[in-house]
Each structure stands twice: as C-alpha cells, then as structure tokens.
Scaffold this motif. Structure first.
Motif, PDB file in Angstrom:
ATOM      1  N   ILE A   6       0.874  -1.155   0.094  1.00 26.15           N
ATOM      2  CA  ILE A   6       0.009  -0.115  -0.004  1.00 26.15           C
ATOM      3  C   ILE A   6       0.865   1.320   0.023  1.00 26.15           C
ATOM      4  O   ILE A   6       1.743   1.302   0.687  1.00 26.15           O
ATOM      5  N   GLU A  54      11.604   1.851   3.815  1.00 27.63           N
ATOM      6  CA  GLU A  54      10.362   1.953   4.325  1.00 27.63           C
ATOM      7  C   GLU A  54       9.871   1.019   4.998  1.00 27.63           C
ATOM      8  O   GLU A  54       9.640  -0.148   4.692  1.00 27.63           O
ATOM      9  N   GLU A  56       7.286  -0.926   7.667  1.00 31.14           N
ATOM     10  CA  GLU A  56       5.834  -1.332   7.170  1.00 31.14           C
ATOM     11  C   GLU A  56       5.399  -2.518   8.003  1.00 31.14           C
ATOM     12  O   GLU A  56       6.094  -3.454   8.160  1.00 31.14           O
ATOM     13  N   ASP A  85       9.905  -2.192   2.674  1.00 31.70           N
ATOM     14  CA  ASP A  85       9.598  -1.858   1.355  1.00 31.70           C
ATOM     15  C   ASP A  85      10.803  -1.123   0.556  1.00 31.70           C
ATOM     16  O   ASP A  85      10.769  -0.066   0.646  1.00 31.70           O
ATOM     17  N   LYS A 106      10.135  -0.799  -7.482  1.00 32.20           N
ATOM     18  CA  LYS A 106       9.706  -1.367  -6.174  1.00 32.20           C
ATOM     19  C   LYS A 106       9.791  -2.845  -6.231  1.00 32.20           C
ATOM     20  O   LYS A 106       9.549  -3.501  -5.089  1.00 32.20           O
TER      21      LYS A 106
HETATM   22 ZN    ZN Z   1       5.951   1.261   1.004  1.00 26.08          ZN
END
Ligand code: ZN
Length: 205
Positions: A6, A54, A56, A85, A106
C-alpha cells in the motif's frame, strides 16, 4: 504467493514526498522473487543511486477470499509482522514523471524484507490498529509509526484490494510506511522493531 504493498497510507509520509493524501487506497505488487533472504545482506543494486528504506507493518493472509466485505476482513488474517519496502526513489521519480508503472523501482530482487517471525494478533490487546513500530539505522531511530495513524485501516485495505484480485493463503500485505523514509548507504545496518521486539536486522552492502 504475492506481496501487495500500500502506498501513501500515512498522511505525514505522503506529505514528505510531496504527494496528496489519496481518496482511496493505492496499491502495487512485488513478486515472490522480491523477498529478501535473511542469511544475506541487502546488496544495493548498481542501477540506482537512491535506495530508500520504508518500514511497514505486514499482515499475512490466512484464507482464500475475494470481494471481502470490510466487516468480515478481520477473518482473513491472524498474524502480524514487520518488513521493509526497499524503493529505488530515483527510478520511481522517473516512472512517475513518465506515467509508467513502478515495478522497476519497487519490485526488484530482495526489495521486500519480511520479519522471520510473525506474531499472533491475539497477543496484542490493542488490536491491529494500535501497533507501535520503529526502524533503526545504525542504532538511531529513523522511523516511528503507529498503525492507528493509517489513512485506511487494514480491514478496508483487504476489502479494497480483494475487489480486484483474489487473496490467497500466504499472501503478504505491506500496509504502508510512516514518515521518515531515507536513503541507505553501504555499511548501514537496519533493524526493525514491532512493539519493541526486534523483527529483522539487515546489513547493507
Ligand atoms: Zn512502501
């Protein structure tokens, strides 16, 4: 299995990247080849100069489901973990500017760190929307979050994503990152904590 991530689920993170807060959830996928193996360091790829962490909260799906109603979504997970991430921010900016998909930025190999251990949600009296988590870079806290600050709570995310794609047992849902994302350098060590418990420790090379 698939990894569903997300984007922009914490207002302060959306703001730090200059993005508007979304009106509905934003999601993208990573393939299973993106999972980082714990016995290895994270090797910075040679095609990016700006890899960001990141941190999460990660939810593991435990039932097959599609078009799940929000009020039933809690029946589709019972364990929670933590992950990173990894994002090639320079490549993502290029993709965004061109209106291209984000996969190169990503979905690359080892871009998904997943905690070795998942914890039963039943262990947390505060529930899925009250979990505190942090990321330390070289022993210094760089990201602090609490799932209560999500723009879209986990049950809404599950309902939303499952309108478009069937969720399967073992799928992982990365629920978005709080503010404080930043660049990693060779020699860094990243360690993530969920409710104070260390979930992963990743050296960067
Ligand atoms: Zn992320």
């Amino acid at each position: 299995m698939k990894i569903i991530c997300i984007g922009r689920n914490y207002a302060l993170h959306a703001a730090e990247l200059g993005n508007a807060v979304p009106a509905e959830p934003l999601f993208f996928l990573k393939p299973d080849s993106a999972i980082h193996l714990h016995k290895h360091p994270f090797y910075l790829p040679d095609w990016s100069d700006d890899i960001h962490y990141e941190v999460e909260v990660v939810v593991r799906i435990n039932r097959l489901g599609k078009a799940i109603e929000p009020r039933f979504a809690h029946k589709y997970y019972d364990e929670v973990g933590l992950g990173i991430d990894f994002t090639a921010r320079d490549v993502q900016a290029e993709c965004k500017a061109k209106g291209h998909p984000w996969e190169r930025a990503k979905a690359f190999d080892h871009s998904a760190v997943v905690s070795q251990q998942f914890f039963p949600l039943a262990d947390f009296t505060q529930g899925i929307q009250g979990l505190a988590f942090t990321l330390e870079r070289n022993g210094e806290v760089v990201q602090t979050g609490n799932t209560r600050d999500m723009l879209f709570p986990v049950d809404e995310l599950i309902a939303y994503v499952s309108r478009y794609m069937t969720l399967k047992v073992g799928d992982l849902l990365f629920t978005g990152t709080p503010a404080g994302v930043g660049r990693v350098e060779p020699g860094d060590v990243l360690e993530g904590f969920l409710e104070g418990v260390s979930c992963f420790r990743v050296p960067v090379k």
